[in-house]
Design an enzyme around this catalytic site. Structure first.
Site, mmCIF file in Angstrom:
data_model
loop_
_atom_site.group_PDB
_atom_site.id
_atom_site.type_symbol
_atom_site.label_atom_id
_atom_site.label_comp_id
_atom_site.label_asym_id
_atom_site.label_seq_id
_atom_site.Cartn_x
_atom_site.Cartn_y
_atom_site.Cartn_z
ATOM 1 N N ASN A 1 0.814 -1.212 0.000
ATOM 2 C CA ASN A 1 0.000 0.000 0.000
ATOM 3 C C ASN A 1 0.850 1.266 0.000
ATOM 4 O O ASN A 1 0.621 2.197 -0.782
ATOM 5 C CB ASN A 1 -0.933 0.011 1.213
ATOM 6 C CG ASN A 1 -1.957 -1.108 1.149
ATOM 7 O OD1 ASN A 1 -2.141 -1.717 0.106
ATOM 8 N ND2 ASN A 1 -2.613 -1.390 2.256
ATOM 9 N N THR B 1 -17.164 39.137 -29.049
ATOM 10 C CA THR B 1 -17.940 38.669 -27.904
ATOM 11 C C THR B 1 -19.250 38.108 -28.466
ATOM 12 O O THR B 1 -19.747 38.614 -29.478
ATOM 13 C CB THR B 1 -18.264 39.799 -26.899
ATOM 14 O OG1 THR B 1 -19.128 40.752 -27.510
ATOM 15 C CG2 THR B 1 -16.989 40.486 -26.418
ATOM 16 N N HIS B 2 -19.770 37.091 -27.841
ATOM 17 C CA HIS B 2 -20.990 36.430 -28.329
ATOM 18 C C HIS B 2 -20.817 35.967 -29.777
ATOM 19 O O HIS B 2 -21.800 35.866 -30.519
ATOM 20 C CB HIS B 2 -22.210 37.360 -28.233
ATOM 21 C CG HIS B 2 -22.452 37.926 -26.882
ATOM 22 N ND1 HIS B 2 -23.122 37.241 -25.900
ATOM 23 C CD2 HIS B 2 -22.088 39.118 -26.328
ATOM 24 C CE1 HIS B 2 -23.180 37.981 -24.804
ATOM 25 N NE2 HIS B 2 -22.553 39.126 -25.035
ATOM 26 N N SER C 1 -8.999 14.214 -47.753
ATOM 27 C CA SER C 1 -10.237 13.433 -47.767
ATOM 28 C C SER C 1 -10.080 12.252 -48.704
ATOM 29 O O SER C 1 -9.394 12.339 -49.722
ATOM 30 C CB SER C 1 -11.401 14.321 -48.239
ATOM 31 O OG SER C 1 -12.518 13.535 -48.581
ATOM 32 N N ASN D 1 -7.924 19.083 -44.414
ATOM 33 C CA ASN D 1 -8.637 19.021 -43.138
ATOM 34 C C ASN D 1 -7.726 19.326 -41.951
ATOM 35 O O ASN D 1 -6.592 18.833 -41.878
ATOM 36 C CB ASN D 1 -9.250 17.630 -42.956
ATOM 37 C CG ASN D 1 -10.299 17.328 -43.998
ATOM 38 O OD1 ASN D 1 -11.031 18.217 -44.416
ATOM 39 N ND2 ASN D 1 -10.367 16.075 -44.435
ATOM 40 N N TYR E 1 -7.388 1.874 3.158
ATOM 41 C CA TYR E 1 -7.130 1.334 1.822
ATOM 42 C C TYR E 1 -8.276 0.461 1.328
ATOM 43 O O TYR E 1 -8.897 -0.269 2.098
ATOM 44 C CB TYR E 1 -5.834 0.505 1.826
ATOM 45 C CG TYR E 1 -5.609 -0.175 0.497
ATOM 46 C CD1 TYR E 1 -5.110 0.535 -0.583
ATOM 47 C CD2 TYR E 1 -5.956 -1.510 0.314
ATOM 48 C CE1 TYR E 1 -4.934 -0.076 -1.814
ATOM 49 C CE2 TYR E 1 -5.780 -2.131 -0.918
ATOM 50 C CZ TYR E 1 -5.280 -1.401 -1.970
ATOM 51 O OH TYR E 1 -5.121 -1.999 -3.195
ATOM 52 N N GLN F 1 -6.842 0.458 -7.190
ATOM 53 C CA GLN F 1 -6.068 -0.116 -8.297
ATOM 54 C C GLN F 1 -6.475 0.502 -9.633
ATOM 55 O O GLN F 1 -5.654 0.673 -10.530
ATOM 56 C CB GLN F 1 -6.280 -1.630 -8.335
ATOM 57 C CG GLN F 1 -5.560 -2.339 -9.468
ATOM 58 C CD GLN F 1 -5.809 -3.847 -9.417
ATOM 59 O OE1 GLN F 1 -6.069 -4.408 -8.349
ATOM 60 N NE2 GLN F 1 -5.740 -4.495 -10.555
ATOM 61 N N LYS G 1 -4.785 3.948 -11.507
ATOM 62 C CA LYS G 1 -3.491 4.082 -12.184
ATOM 63 C C LYS G 1 -3.635 4.310 -13.686
ATOM 64 O O LYS G 1 -2.992 5.213 -14.244
ATOM 65 C CB LYS G 1 -2.635 2.844 -11.909
ATOM 66 C CG LYS G 1 -2.179 2.736 -10.470
ATOM 67 C CD LYS G 1 -1.258 1.557 -10.241
ATOM 68 C CE LYS G 1 -1.978 0.238 -10.207
ATOM 69 N NZ LYS G 1 -1.109 -0.884 -9.793
#
Length: 449
Positions: free
Chosen positions: A111, A156-157, A279, A287, A319, A324, A327
């Site tokens: 642990n 803005t907006h 494409s 793209n 614990y 586990q 991770k």
């Protein structure tokens, strides 16, 4: 299952074994170098307090150095029947040095062993990610300086609002990353405490020296409460991923801007050929896949951070095996941010500015607020000035002095404060470099014959 550290010689259902082991034999490979370093420090501590013969300690440290180096280059393996990296490491020690390998686990549990390996890994990753964040911040500052006076609309907006420049736009993301580098120091302070010696969460009835091993490993303090060591499983992972998520959140805005501003409809930016794909059906397509995938990485990071929060949350103290599952998403998130920072550090200087298109979009209406300020500066109350400019816009008589926009306040179009930002960046880089050197020196002292 005699290969496991906890085996008592009793049989275990193979399906149960596979389920409980999960992907630890692969995930733990990333932790193996840190486990080896932590184990070497632990062996030195045991010898320091008289619980391990000096000769055995030296054999263990030499073998652990070799295992550490093998793990760094991918030559260390963990067999599925060994369950995890801790078991594999101890088995390798027994195979290489014999009886001393069977003494390495004295005074610790898996642990606190995994807690230490994770803490060491997080420290290393934080420094790596900090350095790459600093590099990207530098790229944004270079971009801002190169295009400091190139006009572009401010929005803005999603509507045109006020005059801006590509310099202001680039400097914004540099400043955001500088703030993240400041926050990184706070994250480091949380990580800078050694969990080793907590064992299974209640300490051990032995005269171990927790401060000694913490100093060996370059920690400034010991995480005092053994129960809190176990309670903190997930806490540090969550903190690290929260920082990573914050970094990505700022970069996601930039990626959105690049995607939008590089469309044919805007045309303010273009991507070099090397940063686009094609494409399978439309020959004309270029793209921005790198931009879109990088943007998706930012959302992926949010999901991984949320996954860690969900697994770690809702549990009583001490614990639990649930930990586990922390991770894999933690390692995935840190790796994802590392790749994201690398790609964007290449992309920022490669962006091509289409100044004429941005200038055409910077029409007179952007200067409405500025013109109201001009009138107010002549003595007109601001609300009256606001209405006067609105009237001029409405009847078509608005004719602003576009050349008069010389905002020199801190952060304005005429004062991006790039020199101050570079000074802050230099300070952050210096701290990262010094901290890295200090930890490297600690590791070399641990590895000394």
């Amino acid at each position: 299952m005699a290969d496991t550290l906890w085996s008592k010689g009793l049989p275990l259902d193979s399906a149960i074994h596979r389920f409980t082991v999960g992907d630890d034999p692969w995930v733990d490979l990333a932790l193996a170098p840190h486990d080896a370093l932590g184990s070497a420090a632990h062996a030195r501590m045991l010898a320091h307090v008289g619980l391990l013969p000096e000769a055995d300690m030296r054999k263990l440290v030499a073998a652990l150095r070799a295992l550490h180096d093998e793990a760094r280059v991918g030559a260390f393996t963990i067999r599925p029947e060994q369950e995890d990296g801790h078991t594999a490491l101890e088995a390798a020690l027994v195979e290489r040095v014999g009886e001393p390998g069977r003494r390495i686990h004295l005074g610790r549990s898996r642990n606190d062993q995994v807690q230490l390996a994770l803490r060491l890994m997080l420290r290393e990753e934080v420094l790596v990610l900090g350095a790459r964040t600093a590099e990207l911040a530098g790229a944004f500052l270079d971009f801002a300086q190169a295009h400091a006076t190139v006009a572009m609309p401010g929005y803005t907006h999603m509507r045109r609002a006020m005059p801006s420049t590509f310099g202001m736009w680039g400097a914004a993301f540099a400043e955001g990353l500088l703030e993240e580098l400041e926050a990184l120091r706070g994250l480091w302070a949380r990580l800078d405490r050694s969990p080793l010696g907590a064992a299974a969460g209640f300490g051990v009835p032995l005269p171990i020296d927790r401060q000694y091993v913490a100093t060996l490993l370059g920690f400034s303090r010991v995480q005092r409460s053994p129960i809190d060591v176990q309670n903190s499983r997930g806490r540090y992972e969550t903190a690290a991923l929260a920082w990573a998520n914050s970094v990505a959140g700022g970069l996601e805005k930039w990626l959105w801007d690049v995607s939008l501003f590089s469309t044919e409809e805007f045309g303010f930016l273009s991507l070099p050929e090397a940063f686009t794909t094609g494409s399978s059906i439309m020959p004309q397509k270029k793209n921005p896949d790198v931009v879109e995938l990088a943007r998706a990485r930012c959302r992926e990071l949010r999901g991984l951070a949320r996954q860690v929060e969900e697994v770690a949350g809702g549990l009583p103290s001490s614990y639990h095996r649930d930990f586990q599952l922390l991770k894999r998403p933690t390692l995935a998130a840190l790796g994802s941010l590392r790749e994201l920072l690398d790609v964007l550090t290449r992309l920022v200087p490669a962006l091509q500015i289409r100044a004429e298109a941005a200038a055409r979009a910077s029409d007179d209406t952007l200067y409405a607020a500025h013109q109201a300020y001009v009138l107010a500066g002549r003595g007109m109350p601001f609300r009256d000035a606001y209405r006067e400019v609105a009237r001029q816009l409405g009847d078509g008589t608005f004719k602003p002095d576009r050349a008069a926009l010389t905002a020199t306040h801190l952060g304005g179009a005429g004062n991006l404060a790039l020199d101050q930002a570079r000074a802050e960046l230099a300070t952050a880089r210096s701290w990262l470099t010094e901290t890295h050197r200090a930890l490297a020196a600690c590791a070399e002292r641990i590895w000394q014959p």
